[in-house]
Design an enzyme around this catalytic site. Structure first.
Site, PDB file in Angstrom:
ATOM      1  N   GLU A 181     -58.399 -26.680  50.471  1.00  0.00           N
ATOM      2  CA  GLU A 181     -58.474 -27.215  49.110  1.00  0.00           C
ATOM      3  C   GLU A 181     -59.872 -27.023  48.521  1.00  0.00           C
ATOM      4  OE1 GLU A 181     -57.070 -31.245  49.749  1.00  0.00           O
ATOM      5  OE2 GLU A 181     -55.049 -30.657  49.175  1.00  0.00           O
ATOM      6  N   GLU A 265     -48.438 -27.742  50.908  1.00  0.00           N
ATOM      7  CA  GLU A 265     -48.347 -29.196  50.963  1.00  0.00           C
ATOM      8  C   GLU A 265     -47.300 -29.645  49.947  1.00  0.00           C
ATOM      9  OE1 GLU A 265     -52.022 -31.327  50.727  1.00  0.00           O
ATOM     10  OE2 GLU A 265     -52.912 -30.283  52.461  1.00  0.00           O
TER      11      GLU A 265
END
Length: 619
Positions: A181, A265
């Protein structure tokens, strides 16, 4: 003799040939994931080995397989393995990541490895070892030689444990993630140029390749953050993206106008903070989105399929403007399809109906659950008694945890005054929770979450000021990750005056269960205290300690720190795995910080309480 030699050689060649035939291949090519040169859709679930007792790993992996999944994804937590500078532990208990990967392969699951070095994951410091903050000139998650030397050492140690489990070597690891991320961090740190950010992420990515990882790489970011997070040579995947067309458009933009397409995710639930409502997602919502992915050939990874537990001091914290810190709960249930205790939820059953095939195995039997109606607490010891046997560190001003060479737990700051002083006590550098005492009498509770950093105080002549400070978990997400010192990190001020001179600091890391045998009963109301008790079991099973009558603290069972509790909720129970219990005598030790009334017993119940929110008095 020659006959024996040729017979052995023939057997070896036949064995090698058989192994070569069994070895599978995995690649990203022509816009697809290819397993043995045939397109495959990845149906994965995130599950972290460190959040599940090792004896339960196989049960949880079987639960995943029975849900219809073909892969398990896991972060690797750097600070879980580098337990002191240059000291690595990949073997003890839950730390045996190689055994976890091996077990996944035995259960017919591929493995997606997410080594960070930053992982977020609602985990202490986002996976970083706390002592990195003591390294001169180091900037966490930045393009500097001190930090990159540390990441290289970590990747090297990790590869020794996991490298041979890559699919190219006959193992189950099919993909490895580069950083984590990173696009969101780039967006938060506008003070650093995009060019400098890219130099860092490229350097970390190259380190992963240099140590020997050779399976396909990927990155994961929100779909609007690919510019900062995408890496040349790694497949970009979009976290939490439900819009199929948007997913395909952005992946093509950063991946040579082709797929494959994956949501690394996919959230079937959400993370939980102390003092905030427990978020829930309806099963039909998760099922509906899963079906959209299936119908459009989108690969996915449920984050989390099984959350588990933040045992000990492993939970981290988030940061936002409303609250200087949002500490993560001990339970990492996540409203996931598989509950914290490994149970099949209605969400699990609904997804299994959607995902299962003729080859999907049956759901494994649930681990037994027991209730313990009464645990007598036969000893209570005031913290002051333990303090008298700890040699303090004395400095002119309060030191941080890191300056005291301590990672977790508590520090008791103590100052003797030879002159009286009255007025406002200010602890603007409190990290994170403090109880203030004057000559042993409780004066106030200060709390970073509620932004309560001051109180009125009266310190008479020849009195002692004690401040018990708890580290509630270092920030794991956001720009404040580089401001993660704990304890008292700025001057203590009373009535506008900075208080210096002979601060005594008593280290209470609580990394092991305190030995209370030398002490007599001495617990007092409104004084931090340790409670001790024993209980006998004729049968063992999972259970949930009922902490609704307690204030704030931690619990050890048979020497294992099973985590924090806090009366604000919404979590009011602590999951106690049956594999950590024994037939016969068991022990419990509780450190209760607030101790608003003396306790005589503890009990456990059959089901968890995770949705009972009770805000602090006066907040």
């Amino acid at each position: 003799m020659k006959k024996v030699y040729y017979a052995l050689l023939f057997s070896f060649l036949m064995l090698s040939s058989a192994e070569a035939q069994e070895k599978q291949t995995f690649a990203i090519s022509n816009g697809s994931f290819l397993l043995n040169r045939k397109p495959i859709q990845i149906h994965s679930g995130e599950m972290h080995y460190s959040r599940i007792p090792q004896p339960y790993w196989r049960h949880r992996l079987k639960m995943m397989k029975a849900m219809g999944l073909n892969a398990v994804a896991t972060y690797v937590f750097w600070n879980y393995h580098e337990i002191a500078p240059g000291v690595w532990d990949f073997k003890t208990g839950n730390k045996n990541v190689a055994e976890y990967i091996k077990t996944a392969q035995e259960e017919g699951l591929f493995v997606i490895l997410r080594p960070g070095p930053y992982v977020c994951a609602e985990w202490e410091f986002g996976g970083y070892p706390w002592f990195l903050q003591n390294v001169p000139n180091m900037t966490i998650r930045g393009n500097n030689k001190e930090y990159l030397a540390a990441t290289k050492a970590y990747f090297t140690a990790l590869y020794k444990e996991t490298g041979n489990f890559q699919i190219t070597k006959g193992g189950p690891i099919i993909m490895v993630q580069g950083e984590n991320e990173f696009g969101s961090y780039v967006a938060q740190r506008k003070d650093i140029s995009l060019e400098e950010h890219k130099k860092y992420s490229a350097a970390v990515f190259q380190q992963l390749k240099d140590v020997g990882f050779e399976v396909p790489f990927f990155t994961s970011d929100g779909s609007w953050l690919f510019e900062g997070g995408a890496l040349p040579g790694a497949l970009p995947t979009a976290n939490g993206e439900s819009d199929i067309e948007k997913l395909k458009t952005v992946v093509k933009q950063f991946n040579n106008d082709q797929g494959p397409f994956m949501v690394a995710e996919f959230y079937p639930g959400w993370l939980d903070h102390w003092a905030e409502p427990f978020p829930l997602q309806k099963p039909e919502q998760t099922v509906r989105q899963t079906k959209k992915y299936l119908d459009n050939q989108i690969s996915f990874n449920y984050y989390m399929v099984h959350g588990g537990t933040n045992f000990g001091f492993t939970s981290g914290a988030n940061y936002n403007k409303e609250h200087d810190i949002q500490p993560d709960m001990t339970s990492y249930d996540y409203d996931a399809p598989i509950s914290e205790a490994g149970w099949a939820t209605p969400k699990y059953n609904a997804l299994r109906e959607l995902l299962k095939t003729a080859k999907t195995p049956a759901v494994p039997k649930q681990i037994p659950v027991i209730a313990i109606p009464n645990i007598d607490l036969t000893k209570t010891v005031d913290l002051e008694d333990l303090k008298s046997n700890i040699t303090p560190i004395i400095e002119d001003k309060p030191q941080t945890f890191e300056q005291l060479n301590q990672g977790d737990g508590y520090v008791l700051y103590s100052k003797k005054f030879t002159q009286p002083i009255n007025g406002k006590l200010e602890l603007n550098g409190l990290r994170d929770y403090a109880i203030v005492f004057v000559d042993g009498k409780k004066v106030a509770e200060l709390n970073r979450y509620y932004k309560k950093y001051d109180c009125e105080i009266e310190v008479p002549f020849n009195a002692t000021l004690d401040i018990l400070v708890e580290n509630m978990g270092r920030i794991n997400y956001g720009s404040q990750i580089n401001a993660n010192n704990k304890g008292i990190i700025s001057p203590v001020i009373i009535n506008g005056e900075t208080i210096t001179g002979d601060w005594e600091m008593y280290k209470l890391p609580m990394t092991t269960e305190p030995d209370l045998r030398p002490y007599k009963n001495s617990g007092k109301v409104n004084r931090p205290a340790f409670y001790q008790g024993t209980f006998n079991l004729s049968q063992i099973g999972d259970t949930f300690l009922d902490m609704r009558d307690w204030g704030k603290g931690i619990v050890f069972v048979n020497g294992i720190n099973i985590g924090r509790y806090w009366s604000v909720g919404p979590q009011q129970t602590l999951y106690l795995p049956g594999c950590w219990l024994k037939k016969g005598k068991n022990t419990v030790v509780i450190f209760e910080q607030k101790n608003e009334r003396l306790q005589t017993n503890l009990k456990s119940i059959l089901t968890p309480i995770l949705e009972d929110l009770k805000p602090e008095k006066g907040q």
